[in-house]
Design an enzyme around this catalytic site. Structure first.
Site, PDB file in Angstrom:
ATOM      1  N   CYS A 287      -0.375   4.070   2.125  1.00  0.00           N
ATOM      2  CA  CYS A 287      -0.168   4.030   3.549  1.00  0.00           C
ATOM      3  C   CYS A 287       1.172   4.325   3.930  1.00  0.00           C
ATOM      4  O   CYS A 287       1.348   5.071   4.913  1.00  0.00           O
ATOM      5  CB  CYS A 287      -0.635   2.437   3.924  1.00  0.00           C
ATOM      6  N   ASP A 288       2.306   3.716   3.136  1.00  0.00           N
ATOM      7  CA  ASP A 288       3.403   3.839   3.632  1.00  0.00           C
ATOM      8  C   ASP A 288       4.544   4.613   2.945  1.00  0.00           C
ATOM      9  O   ASP A 288       5.435   4.587   2.942  1.00  0.00           O
ATOM     10  CB  ASP A 288       4.046   2.165   3.786  1.00  0.00           C
TER      11      ASP A 288
ATOM     12  N   CYS B 177       0.729  -1.169  -0.062  1.00  0.00           N
ATOM     13  CA  CYS B 177      -0.029  -0.237   0.242  1.00  0.00           C
ATOM     14  C   CYS B 177       0.806   1.343   0.132  1.00  0.00           C
ATOM     15  O   CYS B 177       1.207   1.563   1.045  1.00  0.00           O
ATOM     16  CB  CYS B 177      -0.906   0.061   1.179  1.00  0.00           C
TER      17      CYS B 177
END
Ligand code: NDP
Length: 315
Positions: free
Chosen positions: A139-140, A136
């Site tokens: 997300c990261d 992701c």
């Protein structure tokens, strides 16, 4: 084996399932949540979450899921750390069976079993999960500012992730196993025109390495051919974008799915092809796949279930 009745059975426990639990319990429906083998869902595998509203300094994924879980418990949701293994949606109340053979007769069901990112299946992916390996970018990606990263895949998701990461990272390698991108033309062009993306066609990843976190990947170009050549790239982040599978196996074909296997919902509602069964979160969302959007559909599913019960005079 035990048999019991419930007005709302929630299957799955990511942000969608727990949020459905908050709303359904506040509506006094005493929902039962089966949180499955991975309580909290995919977010429990990420580290810090910085894009969920309400956490101005960020929050760890497992901690945030625990907050939402506690909120559902606070209003009376019953949460069980078990899986529903069988459902029968042919008539109401729906007969659902857990992994121990206990039967729950549910007037409504909310399916929020999520989707799982596909991985290549390399042992090194497990070794470096959370230490450089992610599925992701949204997300990261932030953790790789001004660093080198790689994205695996040649579809629209891979292109999107590569473009997103290119806005943060120093360099992005796009590892594509074929000699072309499967993505739409517009995405292809954007990737091709992006200065800090290098596309590595005909390449497969065979291993990852690093002593203190991820440091690089070994790739093979033209694998399994006489021209096969092995080489390494230095990277701090390795992002999988080779697709997701929605977790719908236990439904045994009883809900209408789209061509990718996601549950079909009607318009902007969470109604599925079976009256009284609702779907929320990634299991019905091939597009956005964010914690906040999943939580939003969890809310909608609980409201849809509540309205359904009212219309059927079962409240
Ligand atoms: P896709 O199935 O379209 O693409 C998956 C990619 O991963 C392909 O390039 C495939 O390679 C590659 N791949 C699969 N398995 C492996 C493996 N084991 N090793 C290496 N590479 C592998 O998935 P997406 O998630 O990209 O897209 C899903 C759907 O969502 C598509 O219909 C897409 O158009 C849509 N979408 C649309 C977006 C938009 O419109 N903005 C954004 C994101 C997705 P190969 O080509 O060789 O099979």
């Amino acid at each position: 084996m035990a048999e019991e009745n419930t007005r709302v059975l929630i299957i799955g426990s990511g942000p969608a399932g727990y949020t459905a639990g908050i709303y359904a319990s506040r509506a006094n429906l005493q929902p039962v949540i089966y949180e499955g083998m991975q309580p909290g869902g995919q977010l429990t595998q990420t580290t810090e979450i910085e894009n969920f509203p309400g956490y101005p300094t960020g929050v760890q994924g497992p901690e945030m899921m625990d907050h939402i879980r506690q909120q559902a418990l606070r209003f009376g949701a019953e949460i069980r750390s078990k899986e529903i293994s069988k459902v029968d949606f042919s008539k109401r109340p729906f007969r659902c069976e857990d992994e121990d053979g206990n039967v729950i007769m549910a007037e409504t069901v909310i399916v929020s079993t999520g989707a799982s990112a596909k991985y290549l299946g390399l042992p090194d992916e497990e070794k470096f999960r959370g230490l450089g390996v992610s599925a992701c970018a949204t997300c990261d990606g932030f953790f790789y500012r001004k660093k080198n990263v790689a994205v695996v895949g040649g579809g629209d998701t891979a292109c999107e992730e590569a473009l997103y990461l290119a806005s943060l990272a120093k360099k992005v390698y796009l590892i594509v196993r074929k000699d072309y991108l499967r993505a739409s033309d517009v995405m292809k062009k954007r990737v091709e025109n992006c200065e800090n993306i290098e596309i590595l066609f005909n390449c497969n990843t065979v291993s990852l390495f690093g002593t203190d976190g991820l440091e690089g990947a070994t790739l093979v170009r033209h694998k399994d051919t006489p021209e096969a050549e092995s080489f390494s790239i230095d990277i701090d982040g390795f992002f999988l974008a080779i697709g997701h599978h929605p977790n719908t196996g236990f439904l045994d074909g009883q809900l209408e799915l789209d061509s990718e296997g996601y549950i079909k919902v009607q318009g902007a509602t969470t109604h599925t092809s079976v009256e009284g069964v609702f779907a929320a979160g990634d299991v019905a969302d091939p597009r956005y796949r964010q914690a906040i959007t999943a939580a939003g559909t969890g809310c909608r599913a609980a409201l849809d279930a509540e309205h359904f019960l009212m219309e059927h005079s079962e409240l």
